[in-house]
Write a protein that holds these residues in place. Structure first.
Motif, PDB file in Angstrom:
ATOM      1  N   ALA A 107       0.719  -1.119   0.049  1.00  0.00           N
ATOM      2  CA  ALA A 107       0.029   0.127  -0.239  1.00  0.00           C
ATOM      3  C   ALA A 107       0.783   1.264  -0.111  1.00  0.00           C
ATOM      4  O   ALA A 107       0.404   2.361  -0.695  1.00  0.00           O
ATOM      5  CB  ALA A 107      -0.857  -0.052   1.284  1.00  0.00           C
ATOM      6  N   THR A 108       1.938   1.233   0.703  1.00  0.00           N
ATOM      7  CA  THR A 108       2.613   2.404   0.711  1.00  0.00           C
ATOM      8  C   THR A 108       3.474   2.502  -0.725  1.00  0.00           C
ATOM      9  O   THR A 108       3.342   3.802  -0.932  1.00  0.00           O
ATOM     10  CB  THR A 108       4.042   2.094   1.908  1.00  0.00           C
ATOM     11  N   ILE A 109       3.736   1.581  -1.244  1.00  0.00           N
ATOM     12  CA  ILE A 109       4.347   1.813  -2.798  1.00  0.00           C
ATOM     13  C   ILE A 109       3.536   2.205  -3.660  1.00  0.00           C
ATOM     14  O   ILE A 109       3.438   3.325  -4.335  1.00  0.00           O
ATOM     15  CB  ILE A 109       4.986   0.301  -3.064  1.00  0.00           C
ATOM     16  N   VAL A 110       2.235   1.661  -3.591  1.00  0.00           N
ATOM     17  CA  VAL A 110       1.030   2.327  -4.477  1.00  0.00           C
ATOM     18  C   VAL A 110       0.892   3.904  -4.212  1.00  0.00           C
ATOM     19  O   VAL A 110       0.767   4.699  -4.868  1.00  0.00           O
ATOM     20  CB  VAL A 110      -0.303   1.666  -4.178  1.00  0.00           C
ATOM     21  N   LEU A 111       0.914   4.296  -2.679  1.00  0.00           N
ATOM     22  CA  LEU A 111       0.440   5.896  -2.542  1.00  0.00           C
ATOM     23  C   LEU A 111       1.704   6.468  -2.890  1.00  0.00           C
ATOM     24  O   LEU A 111       1.362   7.514  -3.441  1.00  0.00           O
ATOM     25  CB  LEU A 111       0.381   5.652  -0.962  1.00  0.00           C
ATOM     26  N   TYR A 112       3.052   5.953  -2.827  1.00  0.00           N
ATOM     27  CA  TYR A 112       4.172   6.755  -3.115  1.00  0.00           C
ATOM     28  C   TYR A 112       4.100   7.060  -4.680  1.00  0.00           C
ATOM     29  O   TYR A 112       4.653   7.997  -5.243  1.00  0.00           O
ATOM     30  CB  TYR A 112       5.322   6.361  -2.590  1.00  0.00           C
ATOM     31  N   GLN A 113       3.835   5.927  -5.369  1.00  0.00           N
ATOM     32  CA  GLN A 113       3.778   5.859  -6.731  1.00  0.00           C
ATOM     33  C   GLN A 113       2.887   7.036  -7.478  1.00  0.00           C
ATOM     34  O   GLN A 113       2.824   7.539  -8.495  1.00  0.00           O
ATOM     35  CB  GLN A 113       3.529   4.586  -7.405  1.00  0.00           C
ATOM     36  N   ILE A 114       1.729   6.857  -6.754  1.00  0.00           N
ATOM     37  CA  ILE A 114       0.682   7.979  -6.940  1.00  0.00           C
ATOM     38  C   ILE A 114       1.264   9.440  -7.192  1.00  0.00           C
ATOM     39  O   ILE A 114       0.910  10.263  -8.025  1.00  0.00           O
ATOM     40  CB  ILE A 114      -0.565   7.959  -6.276  1.00  0.00           C
ATOM     41  N   VAL A 115       1.898   9.455  -6.040  1.00  0.00           N
ATOM     42  CA  VAL A 115       2.493  10.859  -6.016  1.00  0.00           C
ATOM     43  C   VAL A 115       3.596  11.138  -7.150  1.00  0.00           C
ATOM     44  O   VAL A 115       3.714  12.057  -7.778  1.00  0.00           O
ATOM     45  CB  VAL A 115       3.145  11.216  -4.625  1.00  0.00           C
ATOM     46  N   ASN A 116       4.581   9.901  -7.431  1.00  0.00           N
ATOM     47  CA  ASN A 116       5.137  10.242  -8.277  1.00  0.00           C
ATOM     48  C   ASN A 116       4.744  10.486  -9.762  1.00  0.00           C
ATOM     49  O   ASN A 116       4.932  11.437 -10.493  1.00  0.00           O
ATOM     50  CB  ASN A 116       6.292   8.943  -8.443  1.00  0.00           C
ATOM     51  N   PHE A 117       3.638   9.570 -10.050  1.00  0.00           N
ATOM     52  CA  PHE A 117       3.087   9.619 -11.622  1.00  0.00           C
ATOM     53  C   PHE A 117       2.429  11.121 -11.456  1.00  0.00           C
ATOM     54  O   PHE A 117       2.362  11.754 -12.670  1.00  0.00           O
ATOM     55  CB  PHE A 117       2.228   8.426 -11.283  1.00  0.00           C
ATOM     56  N   HIS A 118       1.754  11.419 -10.518  1.00  0.00           N
ATOM     57  CA  HIS A 118       1.352  12.884 -10.579  1.00  0.00           C
ATOM     58  C   HIS A 118       2.578  13.915 -10.637  1.00  0.00           C
ATOM     59  O   HIS A 118       2.100  15.102 -11.665  1.00  0.00           O
ATOM     60  CB  HIS A 118       0.284  13.464  -9.448  1.00  0.00           C
ATOM     61  N   HIS A 119       3.453  13.840 -10.191  1.00  0.00           N
ATOM     62  CA  HIS A 119       4.628  14.516 -10.350  1.00  0.00           C
ATOM     63  C   HIS A 119       5.113  14.789 -11.914  1.00  0.00           C
ATOM     64  O   HIS A 119       5.438  15.712 -12.422  1.00  0.00           O
ATOM     65  CB  HIS A 119       5.781  14.200  -9.581  1.00  0.00           C
ATOM     66  N   TYR A 120       5.098  13.413 -12.336  1.00  0.00           N
ATOM     67  CA  TYR A 120       5.521  13.379 -13.726  1.00  0.00           C
ATOM     68  C   TYR A 120       4.671  14.009 -14.850  1.00  0.00           C
ATOM     69  O   TYR A 120       5.232  14.852 -15.772  1.00  0.00           O
ATOM     70  CB  TYR A 120       5.823  12.042 -14.298  1.00  0.00           C
ATOM     71  N   ILE A 121       3.418  14.001 -14.614  1.00  0.00           N
ATOM     72  CA  ILE A 121       2.504  14.667 -15.610  1.00  0.00           C
ATOM     73  C   ILE A 121       2.519  16.121 -15.343  1.00  0.00           C
ATOM     74  O   ILE A 121       2.630  16.793 -16.151  1.00  0.00           O
ATOM     75  CB  ILE A 121       0.923  14.119 -15.016  1.00  0.00           C
ATOM     76  N   VAL A 122       2.591  16.727 -14.146  1.00  0.00           N
ATOM     77  CA  VAL A 122       2.704  17.916 -13.876  1.00  0.00           C
ATOM     78  C   VAL A 122       3.854  18.809 -14.600  1.00  0.00           C
ATOM     79  O   VAL A 122       3.697  19.480 -15.104  1.00  0.00           O
ATOM     80  CB  VAL A 122       2.565  18.401 -12.280  1.00  0.00           C
ATOM     81  N   ASP A 123       5.018  18.061 -14.247  1.00  0.00           N
ATOM     82  CA  ASP A 123       6.097  18.727 -14.854  1.00  0.00           C
ATOM     83  C   ASP A 123       6.250  18.792 -16.205  1.00  0.00           C
ATOM     84  O   ASP A 123       6.761  19.734 -17.029  1.00  0.00           O
ATOM     85  CB  ASP A 123       7.406  17.759 -14.552  1.00  0.00           C
ATOM     86  N   SER A 124       5.437  17.708 -16.973  1.00  0.00           N
ATOM     87  CA  SER A 124       5.267  17.985 -18.543  1.00  0.00           C
ATOM     88  C   SER A 124       4.554  19.069 -19.023  1.00  0.00           C
ATOM     89  O   SER A 124       4.593  19.450 -20.143  1.00  0.00           O
ATOM     90  CB  SER A 124       4.714  16.395 -18.858  1.00  0.00           C
ATOM     91  N   LEU A 125       3.676  19.673 -17.872  1.00  0.00           N
ATOM     92  CA  LEU A 125       2.650  20.549 -18.344  1.00  0.00           C
ATOM     93  C   LEU A 125       3.382  21.963 -17.986  1.00  0.00           C
ATOM     94  O   LEU A 125       3.134  22.939 -18.705  1.00  0.00           O
ATOM     95  CB  LEU A 125       1.442  20.398 -17.537  1.00  0.00           C
TER      96      LEU A 125
END
Length: 352
Positions: A313-331
């Motif tokens: 669950a911790t891995i999933v939670l942290y990857q949500i943050v990472n994936f959001h960060h990747y999308i935001v940076d691309s914008l």
């Protein structure tokens, strides 16, 4: 170095100034190299160093993004959808992927997406340096991009051909790349880098060498070659480039903010403009580290404790943050945008 050479060096088309950029380009390479030397002597220190990287750079660099999104009313108003709209979408999609496939799927997505994220960040920074020196001779169009991405692409193909089934202790699916393809990509990358070097020599002979951009490109080739090709251990190789990427991002965001608030304290963004003034880098870093503790140790830790259980669950939670960060940076960090060029003070449009 003579006074004349020092003056000439200081007058080069830096992104901020000679001191900052020398550290940004050359100093940041020294950090992963030092870590590599330590791990070569004592491999057992990998986990402690990884934890230091996560807490001092990794989590901190994600938080730096939010200084760009939420620390002043204008940015918050302009990025509401990015903050409140994209986040639940990313969380839902990530949760569905794990539900139907398993943890290995998001670990795999992370491994390949972070490679692309690292390459795109480096591309944007190279465009910034290029835009600062419009009179220099450059490669253009597809040839320019082929040279830039040759080593990163060869690196990820080489790493994929190794067929690693674990990454940071977690199950990983590696894209089945034939070794022959990986080897061909390496030869192509070597050829393109040699052509690039020859063109840089010709530009120097013509008096049109983009010195700062060339210096940055050399470190770009070096770190991607080190992280994905020359270091055989997938974890150590990733750690090298991750440290470089995180530190680079933190400094770039602060530099961007200093340029944005170069006229002093902005009454509409008092706090952000205060910690973004020259000489207050330490203030900025301490604020981000404090927020990192609140978000990662406090908020995310509490959510994990209240609603989930276990490492997965911790891995999933942290990857949500990472994936959001990747999308935001691309914008938000596209150098081709006029507002970005104006803030960064680019004298030409470097293109994408």
């Amino acid at each position: 170095m003579t006074t004349a050479l020092m003056a000439r060096y200081a007058d080069l088309p830096w992104m901020r100034n000679a001191q900052f950029d020398t550290w940004f380009i050359l100093g940041l390479i020294g950090i992963p190299l030092t870590v590599l030397a330590v791990l070569t002597l004592e491999p057992a220190l990998f986990l402690p160093i990884l934890l230091l990287d996560l807490w001092l750079l990794g989590y901190h660099h994600v938080i730096s993004t939010f200084t760009r999104l939420t620390f002043d009313k204008q940015s918050h108003r302009e990025n509401k959808f990015i903050i409140y709209g994209i986040t639940p979408i990313v969380a839902a999609v990530t949760g569905l992927i794990v539900w139907f496939t398993g943890i290995w799927a998001i670990v795999t997505i992370y491994f390949y997406w972070q490679w692309f994220h690292y390459a795109r960040q480096s591309w944007g920074i190279s465009r910034t340096y290029r835009g600062n020196d419009p009179k220099a001779a450059y490669e253009n169009g597809w040839f320019d991009q082929a040279i830039f991405y040759a080593v990163p692409v060869a690196g990820i193909l080489s790493r994929s051909a190794e067929q690693n089934d674990r990454f940071l202790g977690l199950e990983l699916w590696s894209i089945p790349v034939p070794q022959m393809i990986a080897d061909l990509a390496l030869w192509v990358a070597l050829g393109l880098v040699l052509v690039w070097a020859a063109l840089r020599v010709r530009a120097a002979m013509q008096g049109r060498l983009a010195i700062v951009h060339t210096l940055y490109m050399a470190t770009h080739f070096f770190i991607f070659g080190l992280g994905y090709i020359f270091i055989t251990d997938i974890n150590v190789g990733w750690l090298m480039i991750n440290i470089w990427h995180n530190a680079q991002y933190i400094l770039f965001v602060w530099m961007f903010n200093t340029k944005r608030f170069k006229n002093g304290i902005d009454p509409d963004a008092k706090f952000l403009s205060y910690i973004s003034q020259p000489g207050r880098l330490l203030h900025y870093l301490l604020v981000c580290v404090a927020i990192t503790g609140v978000v990662y140790w406090g908020v995310l830790g509490a959510i994990d404790w209240l609603f989930f259980a276990g490492v997965s669950a911790t891995i999933v939670l942290y990857q949500i943050v990472n994936f959001h960060h990747y999308i935001v940076d691309s914008l938000i960090w596209k150098v081709r945008k006029p507002k970005m060029q104006e803030t960064l003070g680019l004298s030409s449009a470097p293109g994408e």
